[in-house]
Design a protein around this motif. Structure first.
Motif, PDB file in Angstrom:
ATOM      1  N   LYS A   1       1.354  -6.167   2.702  1.00  0.00           N
ATOM      2  CA  LYS A   1       1.225  -6.581   1.307  1.00  0.00           C
ATOM      3  C   LYS A   1       2.208  -5.750   0.473  1.00  0.00           C
ATOM      4  O   LYS A   1       2.061  -4.529   0.367  1.00  0.00           O
ATOM      5  N   ILE A   2       3.205  -6.399  -0.091  1.00  0.00           N
ATOM      6  CA  ILE A   2       4.248  -5.684  -0.824  1.00  0.00           C
ATOM      7  C   ILE A   2       3.658  -4.893  -1.988  1.00  0.00           C
ATOM      8  O   ILE A   2       4.100  -3.778  -2.291  1.00  0.00           O
ATOM      9  N   GLU A   3       2.615  -5.432  -2.612  1.00  0.00           N
ATOM     10  CA  GLU A   3       2.033  -4.753  -3.763  1.00  0.00           C
ATOM     11  C   GLU A   3       1.327  -3.446  -3.385  1.00  0.00           C
ATOM     12  O   GLU A   3       1.005  -2.639  -4.264  1.00  0.00           O
ATOM     13  N   GLN A   4       1.081  -3.212  -2.097  1.00  0.00           N
ATOM     14  CA  GLN A   4       0.420  -1.973  -1.676  1.00  0.00           C
ATOM     15  C   GLN A   4       1.393  -0.809  -1.517  1.00  0.00           C
ATOM     16  O   GLN A   4       0.971   0.344  -1.421  1.00  0.00           O
TER      17      GLN A   4
ATOM     18  N   GLN B   1       4.053   1.917  -2.739  1.00  0.00           N
ATOM     19  CA  GLN B   1       4.597   2.606  -3.895  1.00  0.00           C
ATOM     20  C   GLN B   1       6.105   2.337  -3.907  1.00  0.00           C
ATOM     21  O   GLN B   1       6.697   2.032  -2.861  1.00  0.00           O
ATOM     22  N   THR B   2       6.748   2.435  -5.058  1.00  0.00           N
ATOM     23  CA  THR B   2       8.202   2.239  -5.106  1.00  0.00           C
ATOM     24  C   THR B   2       8.860   3.370  -5.894  1.00  0.00           C
ATOM     25  O   THR B   2       8.225   4.016  -6.730  1.00  0.00           O
TER      26      THR B   2
ATOM     27  N   SER C   1       6.116   5.024   0.067  1.00  0.00           N
ATOM     28  CA  SER C   1       6.965   4.577  -1.038  1.00  0.00           C
ATOM     29  C   SER C   1       8.330   4.152  -0.522  1.00  0.00           C
ATOM     30  O   SER C   1       8.922   4.839   0.327  1.00  0.00           O
TER      31      SER C   1
ATOM     32  N   HIS D   1      13.014   0.293  -4.597  1.00  0.00           N
ATOM     33  CA  HIS D   1      12.967  -1.077  -5.104  1.00  0.00           C
ATOM     34  C   HIS D   1      14.338  -1.584  -5.513  1.00  0.00           C
ATOM     35  O   HIS D   1      14.494  -2.795  -5.769  1.00  0.00           O
TER      36      HIS D   1
ATOM     37  N   PHE E   1      12.231  -6.140   2.018  1.00  0.00           N
ATOM     38  CA  PHE E   1      10.960  -6.743   1.617  1.00  0.00           C
ATOM     39  C   PHE E   1      10.776  -8.119   2.247  1.00  0.00           C
ATOM     40  O   PHE E   1       9.655  -8.493   2.629  1.00  0.00           O
TER      41      PHE E   1
ATOM     42  N   SER F   1      -9.901   4.378  -2.807  1.00  0.00           N
ATOM     43  CA  SER F   1      -9.746   2.925  -2.820  1.00  0.00           C
ATOM     44  C   SER F   1     -11.048   2.245  -2.429  1.00  0.00           C
ATOM     45  O   SER F   1     -11.463   1.254  -3.027  1.00  0.00           O
TER      46      SER F   1
END
Length: 266
Positions: free
Chosen positions: A56-59, A61-62, A194, A197, A206, A255
């Motif tokens: 999941k890309i949203e998980q 950090q960047t 992380s 981006h 990605f 979490s």
């Protein structure tokens, strides 16, 4: 809500067995007897049903590519291609750092289709680039981890020769790629990984994560999994590994607490 969800799941699982049929919403796949007897890996079955959505890309950090930060230590992981044809995988070198905040950072990457002589040259150049930062807040670059098969085995031997030899650690493979992905997903989900981006290669990186493991290429995913595993669960015992693991568990526990509060009110 939790009880209702559990009951619904139990009903879905019960019908195929009690009524002698498959649930209409369960994925199925046809397999030749020969493949079934050959024990097809689980990830391959799931890939055929379209039931894989591992990363999941949203998980993640960047951070900004090239951004400076203090590291406890750094490593390089490598995945080398068997051939350099158009449809073959690329060879990839990644530099990873364990930040003093307990997060594993993907610092840099080199990727291309290299023949054997050029592959060694790229490996040495990538090592020289990042070992030049040794000491101080950047931490030390400790080793290069290379998958020990085909072209990787040859590279391991080449880099270990001469006065300018590179400290290489062979990485054996005892698990399939799906199982290795499951090993690192908790670290990602806990917010402990992380990635840049805005690097020139970020878009392809990605895209490969989203398509894994049934995409055309997975050459960037393999060294990513090795980097996360080595920084958090490396075979060499150290206080840094223990401390990083503790920080990861704290984030993961946080979490889980948030999920319990949101869905179960406790």
């Amino acid at each position: 809500h939790g009880g209702a969800a559990a009951q619904a799941a139990a009903e879905t699982a019960r019908h195929p067995f009690e009524e002698g049929r498959l649930g209409s919403d369960l994925p199925t796949v046809d397999l030749p007897k020969g493949e079934l007897a050959g024990r097809v890996p689980l990830y391959a079955l799931l890939a055929r049903t379209g039931g894989l959505d591992l990363f999941k890309i949203e998980q993640f950090q960047t951070h900004r590519h090239g951004e400076e930060r203090p590291y406890k230590r750094r490593i390089i992981t490598a995945d080398t291609a068997q051939k350099t044809g158009e449809r073959n995988d690329y060879s990839v070198f990644q530099c990873w750092g364990l930040g003093k905040d307990g997060i594993a950072y993907l610092i840099d990457q080199a990727r291309g289709k290299f023949e054997a002589p050029e592959l060694e040259k790229v490996a040495r150049s990538f090592w020289a680039k990042h070992s030049a930062r040794n000491g101080g807040e950047a931490g030390n670059l400790s080793a290069m981890y290379v998958e020990d098969k085909t072209s990787g085995t040859g590279l391991i031997q080449q880099l270990g020769r001469g006065e300018d030899r590179v400290p290489v650690s062979p990485v054996p493979r005892s698990k399939d790629k799906y199982s290795r992905a499951l090993d690192v997903i908790p670290s990602i989900a806990a917010g402990n990984v992380s990635v840049p981006h805005d690097a020139p290669w970020s878009k392809d990186f990605f895209a490969e994560l989203l398509a894994f493991p049934n995409g055309t290429h997975d050459d960037q995913v393999d060294p990513m999994m090795d980097g996360i595993n080595q920084l958090f669960f490396g075979s060499t015992y150290s206080w840094e590994n223990f401390e990083a693991y503790g920080q990861m568990m704290e984030r993961l526990a946080g979490s889980h607490a948030a999920v319990r509060q949101r869905y179960f009110g406790r």
